[in-house]
Design an enzyme around this catalytic site. Structure first.
Site, PDB file in Angstrom:
ATOM      1  N   VAL A   6      23.195   3.523  26.700  1.00 48.92           N
ATOM      2  CA  VAL A   6      24.207   2.981  27.598  1.00 48.92           C
ATOM      3  C   VAL A   6      25.189   4.071  28.021  1.00 48.92           C
ATOM      4  O   VAL A   6      25.673   4.846  27.195  1.00 48.92           O
ATOM      5  CB  VAL A   6      24.991   1.836  26.910  1.00 48.92           C
ATOM      6  CG1 VAL A   6      26.049   1.268  27.835  1.00 48.92           C
ATOM      7  CG2 VAL A   6      24.044   0.751  26.420  1.00 48.92           C
ATOM      8  N   CYS A   7      25.485   4.076  29.336  1.00 47.04           N
ATOM      9  CA  CYS A   7      26.571   4.913  29.857  1.00 47.04           C
ATOM     10  C   CYS A   7      27.337   4.098  30.887  1.00 47.04           C
ATOM     11  O   CYS A   7      26.997   2.949  31.158  1.00 47.04           O
ATOM     12  CB  CYS A   7      26.055   6.235  30.439  1.00 47.04           C
ATOM     13  SG  CYS A   7      25.156   6.112  31.980  1.00 47.04           S
ATOM     14  N   GLY A   8      28.341   4.673  31.453  1.00 44.72           N
ATOM     15  CA  GLY A   8      29.205   3.938  32.370  1.00 44.72           C
ATOM     16  C   GLY A   8      28.494   3.327  33.558  1.00 44.72           C
ATOM     17  O   GLY A   8      28.712   2.170  33.901  1.00 44.72           O
TER      18      GLY A   8
END
Length: 65
Positions: A6-8
């Protein structure tokens, strides 16, 4: 093993992380299914994975999922 990275925005850091996770898993002979997601979408799908990998900044957003 199902792993969620997960990233932004779900397209930058998470993809780089996915590539590294898949490489290490292959070296270790571990069967993994690695997917990527943005932080907002991950709130609804994180609990369907065995492991969620993200940054320290985003981890509080995913607590309890």
């Amino acid at each position: 093993m199902n792993i969620l990275c997960v990233c932004g925005n779900g397209i930058g850091t998470s993809v780089l992380l996915k590539v590294n996770v898949e490489s290490v898993a292959a070296d270790l002979g571990v069967d993994v299914n690695v997917t990527t997601s943005d932080a907002g979408s991950a709130k609804g799908t994180a609990n369907m994975n065995d492991l969620v990998l993200t940054s320290a900044e985003l981890a509080p957003e995913l607590e309890g999922t």
